[in-house]
Design a protein around this motif. Structure first.
Motif, short mmCIF file in Angstrom:
data_model
loop_
_atom_site.label_atom_id
_atom_site.label_comp_id
_atom_site.label_asym_id
_atom_site.label_seq_id
_atom_site.Cartn_x
_atom_site.Cartn_y
_atom_site.Cartn_z
N UNK A 23 0.83 -1.20 0.00
CA UNK A 23 0.00 0.00 0.00
C UNK A 23 0.87 1.25 0.00
N UNK A 24 1.96 1.21 0.75
CA UNK A 24 2.89 2.34 0.78
C UNK A 24 3.51 2.58 -0.60
N UNK A 25 3.86 1.49 -1.28
CA UNK A 25 4.43 1.61 -2.62
C UNK A 25 3.42 2.20 -3.58
N UNK A 26 2.16 1.73 -3.51
CA UNK A 26 1.13 2.26 -4.40
C UNK A 26 0.95 3.77 -4.22
N UNK A 27 1.02 4.22 -2.97
CA UNK A 27 0.87 5.65 -2.71
C UNK A 27 2.05 6.44 -3.28
N UNK A 28 3.26 5.89 -3.12
CA UNK A 28 4.44 6.56 -3.67
C UNK A 28 4.36 6.65 -5.19
N UNK A 29 3.95 5.54 -5.81
CA UNK A 29 3.85 5.52 -7.27
C UNK A 29 2.74 6.47 -7.74
N UNK A 30 1.65 6.54 -6.98
CA UNK A 30 0.56 7.45 -7.32
C UNK A 30 1.02 8.90 -7.31
N UNK A 31 1.82 9.26 -6.31
CA UNK A 31 2.35 10.63 -6.23
C UNK A 31 3.28 10.90 -7.40
N UNK A 32 4.11 9.91 -7.72
CA UNK A 32 5.04 10.08 -8.84
C UNK A 32 4.28 10.21 -10.15
N UNK A 33 3.20 9.44 -10.31
CA UNK A 33 2.39 9.54 -11.51
C UNK A 33 1.79 10.93 -11.65
N UNK A 34 1.31 11.50 -10.55
CA UNK A 34 0.75 12.85 -10.57
C UNK A 34 1.81 13.87 -10.95
N UNK A 35 3.04 13.65 -10.48
CA UNK A 35 4.13 14.55 -10.82
C UNK A 35 4.41 14.53 -12.31
N UNK A 36 4.47 13.33 -12.89
CA UNK A 36 4.70 13.20 -14.33
C UNK A 36 3.55 13.83 -15.12
N UNK A 37 2.33 13.58 -14.66
CA UNK A 37 1.17 14.12 -15.36
C UNK A 37 1.20 15.65 -15.36
N UNK A 38 1.55 16.22 -14.21
CA UNK A 38 1.63 17.68 -14.10
C UNK A 38 2.71 18.24 -15.02
N UNK A 39 3.83 17.53 -15.12
CA UNK A 39 4.93 18.01 -15.97
C UNK A 39 4.56 18.00 -17.45
N UNK A 40 3.60 17.16 -17.83
CA UNK A 40 3.19 17.08 -19.23
C UNK A 40 2.11 18.09 -19.61
N UNK A 41 1.43 18.63 -18.62
CA UNK A 41 0.30 19.52 -18.90
C UNK A 41 0.68 20.74 -19.73
N UNK A 42 1.83 21.42 -19.47
CA UNK A 42 2.19 22.57 -20.32
C UNK A 42 2.34 22.20 -21.80
N UNK A 43 2.90 21.03 -22.08
CA UNK A 43 3.07 20.58 -23.47
C UNK A 43 1.70 20.32 -24.11
N UNK A 44 0.80 19.73 -23.33
CA UNK A 44 -0.53 19.45 -23.86
C UNK A 44 -1.29 20.75 -24.16
N UNK A 45 -1.19 21.69 -23.24
CA UNK A 45 -1.88 22.97 -23.42
C UNK A 45 -1.31 23.74 -24.63
N UNK A 46 0.01 23.69 -24.77
CA UNK A 46 0.64 24.38 -25.89
C UNK A 46 0.21 23.75 -27.22
N UNK A 47 0.15 22.43 -27.24
CA UNK A 47 -0.29 21.73 -28.45
C UNK A 47 -1.73 22.10 -28.78
N UNK A 48 -2.60 22.14 -27.78
CA UNK A 48 -3.99 22.51 -28.01
C UNK A 48 -4.11 23.95 -28.50
N UNK A 49 -3.26 24.81 -27.96
CA UNK A 49 -3.26 26.21 -28.39
C UNK A 49 -2.88 26.34 -29.86
N UNK A 50 -1.83 25.63 -30.27
CA UNK A 50 -1.38 25.68 -31.65
C UNK A 50 -2.40 25.05 -32.60
N UNK A 51 -3.09 24.01 -32.13
CA UNK A 51 -4.13 23.39 -32.93
C UNK A 51 -5.29 24.36 -33.15
#
Length: 200
Positions: free
Chosen positions: A58-86
């Protein structure tokens, strides 16, 4: 929003270690040993359920969940920029912009999309690697506990009884269900209802 596929679920990790094909092959090989069948003592454990109740997992799942959120957040600017250019490309097209300008914008969009796909794939691979790294000690602990219990009780083989939540046991005497014994050895606390469900 790009959603990363979390590899931290018990099923995905158990499949790597106790894959169905390996289990099936072992079952078939046991039938071929009919001459020695009486010497075999076969037990089974619902490793998926045990793993899902382990505090370490359970501890590992929580750590991985936090890491997943970090990666997702880091990708959001690229997604928004792509949507803007589209959106800009669509507006230019609707306004009748020259074909050469639209072609250049399309090339840029393809480049941005490819870059986003690469970053997403890299993030997923890093997440998978980190999940496996964190979960390995937990899986080792579970496996060692099962091995110790099996040797102590004289079992020749112990199967993982469930794959992806589905039982692969056509028939098995309940007295050879080692799940509760493994749960107790790991110090996992269950309610009486939960303990009863694991013996049915």
């Amino acid at each position: 929003m790009t959603l990363l596929v979390s590899p931290s679920s018990p099923t995905s990790l158990l499949m790597k270690r106790y894959g169905f094909a390996a289990v099936a092959a072992l079952v078939l090989s046991l039938f071929c040993l009919s001459a020695h069948a009486q010497a075999l003592k076969i037990g089974y454990v619902n490793a998926e359920v045990v793993l899902s109740r382990m505090p370490d997992a359970d501890s590992v799942r929580k750590q991985v969940g936090k890491l997943e959120n970090t990666y997702r957040t880091s990708l959001e600017p690229y997604e928004k920029y792509l949507q803007q250019k589209l959106a800009e490309y669509q507006q230019k097209g609707a306004a009748g912009a020259p074909e050469a300008e639209l072609n250049a914008m399309r090339d840029k969009l393809m480049e941005l999309q490819k870059e986003l796909q690469t970053k997403t794939q890299d993030a997923e691979e890093q997440l998978m690697a980190k999940s496996q790294e964190l979960m390995k000690p937990v899986l080792d602990k579970l496996e060692n506990t099962i091995n110790t219990a099996a040797k102590a009780e004289g079992y020749t083989y112990v199967f993982n009884s469930h794959i992806s939540g589905t039982s692969i046991m056509l028939y098995a005497p309940k007295e050879h269900n080692l799940t509760l014994r493994i749960v107790d050895k790991l110090g996992i606390k269950l309610t009486e209802e939960e303990r009863k469900a694991l013996t049915e």
